[in-house]
Design an enzyme around this catalytic site. Structure first.
Site, short mmCIF file in Angstrom:
data_model
loop_
_atom_site.label_atom_id
_atom_site.label_comp_id
_atom_site.label_asym_id
_atom_site.label_seq_id
_atom_site.Cartn_x
_atom_site.Cartn_y
_atom_site.Cartn_z
CG HIS A 386 -44.21 -29.25 -46.00
ND1 HIS A 386 -43.47 -28.08 -45.96
CD2 HIS A 386 -44.70 -29.34 -47.27
CE1 HIS A 386 -43.51 -27.51 -47.15
NE2 HIS A 386 -44.25 -28.24 -47.95
NE ARG A 387 -44.62 -31.96 -37.84
CZ ARG A 387 -44.57 -32.74 -36.75
NH1 ARG A 387 -45.38 -32.49 -35.74
NH2 ARG A 387 -43.73 -33.74 -36.69
#
Length: 413
Positions: A386-387
């Site tokens: 998700h980064r």
């Protein structure tokens, strides 16, 4: 002058290696570039090549034994040289390590014996006291003396709430059993399996990935009817059959070309969208997992991919992969469909930011045009970092991939 031949790192993550075979024997000469021995690393088996000429005077680590990177594995030099001083140095080091190892082993054995003794004593006491099976297990795990607990169940039986409500002040200060060993039935013998270097490295890398990269997961079901028909048509015209993995790799590569953020990595404070598409396929081995890579998949035809994949899988099963054949993939596929698994989630394989988990193709009823029909369906789950990848970006990629798998003609667009 005689010198020690030290174990070197033959793979990027290697810390120890096992001598599989000594190609050169004692008192045998060699030149630069000759293979001295074969070493099993944490991933594969590599050839250890000589960097200078000499004679193998003494083998210190026999076949089947391990050595850490930097440890001496042999002595080489000129024929007839006196190597007694080098041998004495090695003997002293081995003795020191053996004493340390024996001390650790004795401590471990004592701990296991103490745990078993506690379990046996507990079972003997619990046979004379009315206590529910669940309450018994909780008491054993928390090291609680059940003779001091007053039961509130039927007939004075000790139940779960009695054990959980027992004052923690009266609990033994000894280390609790769950910190030492998972509960084991006393009727079975414990089986202690040494952790292999490969298993240890896999654990470290995947733990780092799981706890460094915030994973999120998206799952879709795909109608595989068309691609199965296309594969059947192609295979009927070829002498060699094309595997389903090859079809998946090719279509996924084409889809990644349109969705570059999925084919990317996080490096310090930058996101790098790879220009190449190198797809790894997870392959199970007896003592771990390895991910051989097909490079530049989007630029290759399906026959070339099949031939490369077949060769890589064969080398993987025989521990013959070179480091460049299993490191630095930009995307990974893990397919457990052949094991009958419907769906699962996979841990991202660094440096990539996503991995696709493939389940089995299974005929199930679905609704199409308000009618219930049977179709071969497959579930696929994308794990994303998700980064780097937002939920909507991953969802659009999965939607596009699903449409292409269901309509393979779209792959040429």
């Amino acid at each position: 002058m005689a010198e020690k031949l030290l174990m070197i790192a033959l793979s990027p993550t290697m810390e120890k290696g096992t001598i599989v075979k000594w190609v050169k024997k004692e008192n045998e000469s060699f030149t630069e570039g000759d293979v001295l021995c074969e070493v099993e690393t944490d991933k594969t088996t590599m050839e250890y090549e000589a960097t200078e000429e000499g004679t193998l005077l003494k083998i210190l680590v026999p076949e089947g034994e391990k050595a850490a990177v930097g440890d001496p594995i042999a002595i080489f030099g000129e024929p007839g040289e006196d190597i007694s001083s080098l041998l004495n140095e090695n003997i002293e080091k081995v003795k020191s390590e053996e004493i340390k190892s024996e001390t650790t082993e004795r401590k471990t054995v004592r701990e296991i014996e103490n745990i078993k003794a506690k379990e046996a004593k507990f079972e003997s006491i619990s046979d004379r006291i009315k206590i529910s099976p669940l309450a018994k297990k909780i008491a054993l795990m928390k090291n609680i003396d059940i003779t001091r607990i007053k039961g509130t169940g039927p007939g004075g039986r000790i139940i779960k709430r009695d054990v959980e409500g027992y004052s923690t002040a009266t609990v033994s200060q000894a280390t609790m059993l769950q910190d030492k060993l998972i509960y084991v039935e006393t009727s079975d013998e414990d089986r202690i399996i040494p952790l292999s270097d490969k298993r240890r490295i896999i654990g470290e890398r995947l733990s780092q990935s799981k706890y460094t990269s915030p994973h999120f997961y998206l799952t879709l079901s795909v109608n595989m009817e068309n691609i199965m028909e296309n594969r059947k048509t192609i295979n009927n015209r070829l002498n060699e059959k094309i595997s389903m993995n090859t079809f998946l790799i090719k279509i996924i590569a084409n889809t990644l070309r349109k969705h570059r953020r999925i084919n990317s990595t996080l490096l310090n404070d930058k996101i790098i969208e790879f220009g190449r598409i190198d797809i790894a396929l997870a392959v199970a081995q007896e003592n771990g997992l390895i991910t051989p890579i097909v490079r530049n998949v989007d630029k290759k035809g399906i026959l070339q991919i099949e031939n490369e994949l077949r060769e890589l899988i064969e080398k993987a099963k025989n521990n013959k992969l070179e480091p460049e054949e299993y490191t630095n993939a930009t995307f990974t596929i893990s397919n457990l469909g052949s094991f009958g698994v419907d769906e699962f989630t996979a841990i991202i394989n660094p440096p990539a930011s996503a991995i696709l988990a493939i389940g089995m193709i299974k005929k199930i009823p679905i609704v199409e045009n308000d009618e219930i029909i049977i179709k071969p369906m497959m579930k696929m789950t994308l794990s994303s970092d998700h980064r780097v990848i937002d939920g909507a970006v991953a969802a659009i990629f999965m939607k596009d991939l699903k449409e292409t798998l269901e309509n393979p003609i779209l792959a040429i667009l």
